[in-house]
Design a protein around this motif. Sequence first.
Motif, short mmCIF file in Angstrom:
data_model
loop_
_atom_site.label_atom_id
_atom_site.label_comp_id
_atom_site.label_asym_id
_atom_site.label_seq_id
_atom_site.Cartn_x
_atom_site.Cartn_y
_atom_site.Cartn_z
N ALA A 246 -19.14 -61.76 -70.95
CA ALA A 246 -17.87 -61.07 -71.20
C ALA A 246 -17.96 -59.60 -70.81
CB ALA A 246 -17.49 -61.21 -72.68
N LEU A 247 -19.10 -58.95 -71.07
CA LEU A 247 -19.28 -57.55 -70.69
C LEU A 247 -19.28 -57.38 -69.18
CD1 LEU A 247 -21.98 -56.35 -73.26
CD2 LEU A 247 -19.67 -55.42 -72.98
N CYS A 248 -19.89 -58.33 -68.48
CA CYS A 248 -19.89 -58.28 -67.01
C CYS A 248 -18.46 -58.40 -66.47
CB CYS A 248 -20.77 -59.39 -66.44
SG CYS A 248 -22.53 -59.10 -66.66
N LEU A 249 -17.67 -59.29 -67.08
CA LEU A 249 -16.27 -59.43 -66.67
C LEU A 249 -15.50 -58.13 -66.95
CD1 LEU A 249 -15.27 -63.03 -67.85
CD2 LEU A 249 -15.41 -62.19 -65.50
N LEU A 250 -15.80 -57.51 -68.09
CA LEU A 250 -15.10 -56.27 -68.46
C LEU A 250 -15.45 -55.13 -67.51
CD1 LEU A 250 -13.35 -54.69 -70.50
CD2 LEU A 250 -15.42 -54.28 -71.83
N ILE A 251 -16.72 -55.04 -67.13
CA ILE A 251 -17.17 -53.92 -66.28
C ILE A 251 -16.84 -54.16 -64.82
CG2 ILE A 251 -19.19 -52.62 -65.50
CD1 ILE A 251 -20.47 -53.31 -68.26
N PHE A 252 -17.10 -55.37 -64.33
CA PHE A 252 -16.97 -55.63 -62.90
C PHE A 252 -15.72 -56.43 -62.54
CE2 PHE A 252 -21.59 -55.50 -63.85
CZ PHE A 252 -21.90 -54.32 -63.16
N GLY A 253 -15.01 -56.96 -63.53
CA GLY A 253 -13.83 -57.77 -63.24
C GLY A 253 -12.63 -56.93 -62.82
N SER A 254 -11.61 -57.61 -62.33
CA SER A 254 -10.40 -56.92 -61.89
C SER A 254 -9.57 -56.46 -63.08
CB SER A 254 -9.57 -57.83 -60.99
OG SER A 254 -9.08 -58.93 -61.73
#
Length: 302
Positions: A246-254
């Motif tokens: 979830a953190l990866c999606l938050l940092i690197f997601g659109s």
Amino acid sequence: MRFKWDFDFVKASKYFYIFSIVVTLIGVISLSVRGLNYGVDFKSGSNVDIKISKAVPKDQVVAVLNDLHLNKDVNITTGADRLNIRFSEVLSNDDENKLKSAFNKKIDAKASFEVNTVDPEMARELQLNAIYAVLIASVGIILYVTIRFEWRFAIASIVALLHDAFMVISIFSIFQLQVNLTFIIAVLTIIGYSINDTIVIFDRIRENMRFAKVKTHRDLSDVVNKSVSQTMTRSINTVLTVLFAALCLLIFGSSSIRMFSLAMVIGLMFGAYSSIFIASPLWLALKGKQKPKSANRSKATS
């Protein structure tokens, strides 16, 4: 070799209860006074998402909207490569074309646009459907846990999952973060994660109750502590794995999934302790009120 957690989880639960009650009260006040910051999915109007090739100052956007007389009840969010304009009223096709033309001419010729519009009737329908989705999921979980375990487990599990969902809603209300359809998806995902973790602990409690000689409330408390200790490593590994994703999606997601990712991160952090320090002690409190069974039935299934 399984690591054993020598810790009194039941005793420590009172601090987590106090923390959750404080956040709940602040959330109730915030929801009563400020409400939620509904996105275009739940609030009638038009949302214009613009992909830009350069940084655009907010005052330039405001100047363009003033020239077009589209500056009433507008919320502008700027970013490095995206810009969002939310209108509280539905834009006509003519207004959309004028906005695109003026933006390309005066601010960024390479800008591309995505316009989403929701009328008042559709907004109300989406709000109701979101509420129904959460309620139906909750009722289904109550029935499942009651059939598989017992009603005390069902009450404790539903309180834990509603706790996780309301904590996320409270945080979004307190900080006025935007609520849209992806937020509802995140809440339903959090509910699913919460009940899964809770059932793992409850299954271990039920198993340990079969062989426990429970005569006092302290014996019940020991069963809960032992069960949580046996599942703690699994719970930590699970939450860290999902939280990292979830953190990866938050940092690197659109930007389109940012609120989904943020809601997931918040919900996972609250869910990390609700199964241990909310659901299990609540079951203990309910079970402690039960009339003691005879010695021959002390090993019966809880």
